[in-house]
Write a protein that holds these residues in place. Structure first.
Motif, PDB file in Angstrom:
ATOM      1  N   VAL A  70       0.808  -1.219   0.000  1.00  0.00           N
ATOM      2  CA  VAL A  70       0.000   0.000   0.000  1.00  0.00           C
ATOM      3  C   VAL A  70       0.846   1.276   0.000  1.00  0.00           C
ATOM      4  N   PRO A  71       1.866   1.407   0.870  1.00  0.00           N
ATOM      5  CA  PRO A  71       2.673   2.633   0.834  1.00  0.00           C
ATOM      6  C   PRO A  71       3.299   2.897  -0.538  1.00  0.00           C
ATOM      7  N   ALA A  72       3.776   1.827  -1.187  1.00  0.00           N
ATOM      8  CA  ALA A  72       4.378   1.985  -2.515  1.00  0.00           C
ATOM      9  C   ALA A  72       3.347   2.461  -3.524  1.00  0.00           C
ATOM     10  N   LEU A  73       2.126   1.952  -3.426  1.00  0.00           N
ATOM     11  CA  LEU A  73       1.055   2.378  -4.324  1.00  0.00           C
ATOM     12  C   LEU A  73       0.746   3.864  -4.129  1.00  0.00           C
ATOM     13  N   ILE A  74       0.672   4.282  -2.883  1.00  0.00           N
ATOM     14  CA  ILE A  74       0.340   5.685  -2.602  1.00  0.00           C
ATOM     15  C   ILE A  74       1.447   6.612  -3.096  1.00  0.00           C
ATOM     16  N   ILE A  75       2.720   6.224  -2.860  1.00  0.00           N
ATOM     17  CA  ILE A  75       3.840   7.043  -3.323  1.00  0.00           C
ATOM     18  C   ILE A  75       3.816   7.156  -4.850  1.00  0.00           C
ATOM     19  N   ALA A  76       3.532   6.043  -5.530  1.00  0.00           N
ATOM     20  CA  ALA A  76       3.438   6.077  -6.988  1.00  0.00           C
ATOM     21  C   ALA A  76       2.323   7.017  -7.439  1.00  0.00           C
ATOM     22  N   ALA A  77       1.192   6.989  -6.724  1.00  0.00           N
ATOM     23  CA  ALA A  77       0.075   7.866  -7.063  1.00  0.00           C
ATOM     24  C   ALA A  77       0.452   9.335  -6.861  1.00  0.00           C
ATOM     25  N   LEU A  78       1.197   9.621  -5.795  1.00  0.00           N
ATOM     26  CA  LEU A  78       1.612  11.005  -5.537  1.00  0.00           C
ATOM     27  C   LEU A  78       2.563  11.513  -6.616  1.00  0.00           C
ATOM     28  N   VAL A  79       3.445  10.630  -7.088  1.00  0.00           N
ATOM     29  CA  VAL A  79       4.326  11.015  -8.193  1.00  0.00           C
ATOM     30  C   VAL A  79       3.501  11.368  -9.421  1.00  0.00           C
ATOM     31  N   LEU A  80       2.459  10.566  -9.689  1.00  0.00           N
ATOM     32  CA  LEU A  80       1.578  10.840 -10.825  1.00  0.00           C
ATOM     33  C   LEU A  80       0.868  12.176 -10.655  1.00  0.00           C
ATOM     34  N   VAL A  81       0.418  12.458  -9.425  1.00  0.00           N
ATOM     35  CA  VAL A  81      -0.295  13.718  -9.173  1.00  0.00           C
ATOM     36  C   VAL A  81       0.622  14.910  -9.433  1.00  0.00           C
ATOM     37  N   VAL A  82       1.849  14.845  -8.934  1.00  0.00           N
ATOM     38  CA  VAL A  82       2.795  15.954  -9.103  1.00  0.00           C
ATOM     39  C   VAL A  82       3.191  16.119 -10.570  1.00  0.00           C
ATOM     40  N   ALA A  83       3.423  14.982 -11.238  1.00  0.00           N
ATOM     41  CA  ALA A  83       3.881  15.033 -12.637  1.00  0.00           C
ATOM     42  C   ALA A  83       2.726  15.116 -13.632  1.00  0.00           C
ATOM     43  N   GLN A  84       1.497  15.126 -13.136  1.00  0.00           N
ATOM     44  CA  GLN A  84       0.324  15.043 -14.011  1.00  0.00           C
ATOM     45  C   GLN A  84       0.294  16.080 -15.130  1.00  0.00           C
TER      46      GLN A  84
END
Length: 252
Positions: A104-118
């Motif tokens: 789960v933590p890895a999934l959330i971190i990946a999602a945050l990277v997507l949000v920032v780089a969106q």
């Protein structure tokens, strides 16, 4: 529960409903409170999921203006979310507790990277695909929404962060309109999971009632605040909430 414990659960419901409407991760507020007042993890998770359904609906209604013109998209992505939610709910009732906790933590971190780089990723994807870019995001997004639904049906904390990160990249759309879609998809996952849990799981109905009423109030408050945030500020809120979720999951 004592009246103080009931008040704590009710207040947690308000907080969860509000943060779910804006970003997601409301479960990180309610779930620890339910554990603290003495409920077993699975009972707490199941009761929390059922209780948050009215709040999810409240948040979706609060974003109804942003949902106009997205019916086809909602049908396609909503179907994936429903199927994922069913799968996740079944897994919760069959797999060992904490089966997803490690990833789960890895999934959330990946999602945050997507949000920032969106903004950058979305622009490059648009340049590559041109006007042929699917309005619903294409098969990759549909598969990713299904996978997120599985996670949402199983546990659900930061489900909204994952959805926002994915849709922000694959949909050429305003962040507030994407947030409206996110609220509907999360509502569908919680709703279908709740139906399954009501028939086959141990449910603490007092908890459900307290969280339900609180999350309805919070959903309206969150939608009112969230709809006024600029895309940049909204991304900042998403990142902060996501990082808090990661820290909580890694230390709990």
């Amino acid at each position: 529960m004592t009246w103080l414990e009931q008040l704590a659960v009710f207040a947690a419901g308000i907080g969860a409903g509000g943060i779910n409407a804006v970003v997601g991760s409301g479960t990180l507020i309610t779930f620890p409170v339910l554990l603290a007042v003495g409920y077993p993890p699975v009972t707490a998770n199941v009761s929390n999921t059922i209780g948050l359904v009215p709040g999810s609906l409240s948040g979706a209604i609060g974003y109804r203006r942003e949902l106009r013109g997205q019916r086809s998209r909602l049908i396609r992505l909503g179907t994936a979310s429903v199927l994922g939610g069913i799968t996740g709910a079944i897994l919760l009732l069959t797999l060992p507790e904490g089966a997803f906790k490690a990833i789960v933590p890895a999934l959330i971190i990946a999602a945050l990277v997507l949000v920032v780089a969106q903004p950058t990723l979305a622009r490059r994807l648009k340049e590559r695909q041109g006007e042929a870019r699917p309005a619903h995001g294409g098969p990759i997004l549909i598969a990713a929404v299904y996978a997120t639904g599985i996670y949402g049906g199983y546990f659900g904390a930061a489900q909204g962060v994952l959805l926002l990160g994915l849709m922000g990249v694959f949909l050429h759309e305003d962040m507030q309109r994407i947030n409206g879609v996110k609220n509907v998809l999360a509502m569908l996952v919680n709703g279908v999971s709740a139906i399954i849990f009501m028939f086959v799981a141990d449910v603490a109905w007092q908890v459900v009632a307290l969280i339900a009423v609180g999350s309805i109030i919070g959903g309206q408050l969150g939608a009112t605040v969230g709809r006024k945030l600029s895309p940049t500020v909204l991304r900042g809120v998403i990142v902060v909430v996501g990082l808090v979720a990661v820290v909580h999951l890694l230390t709990s």
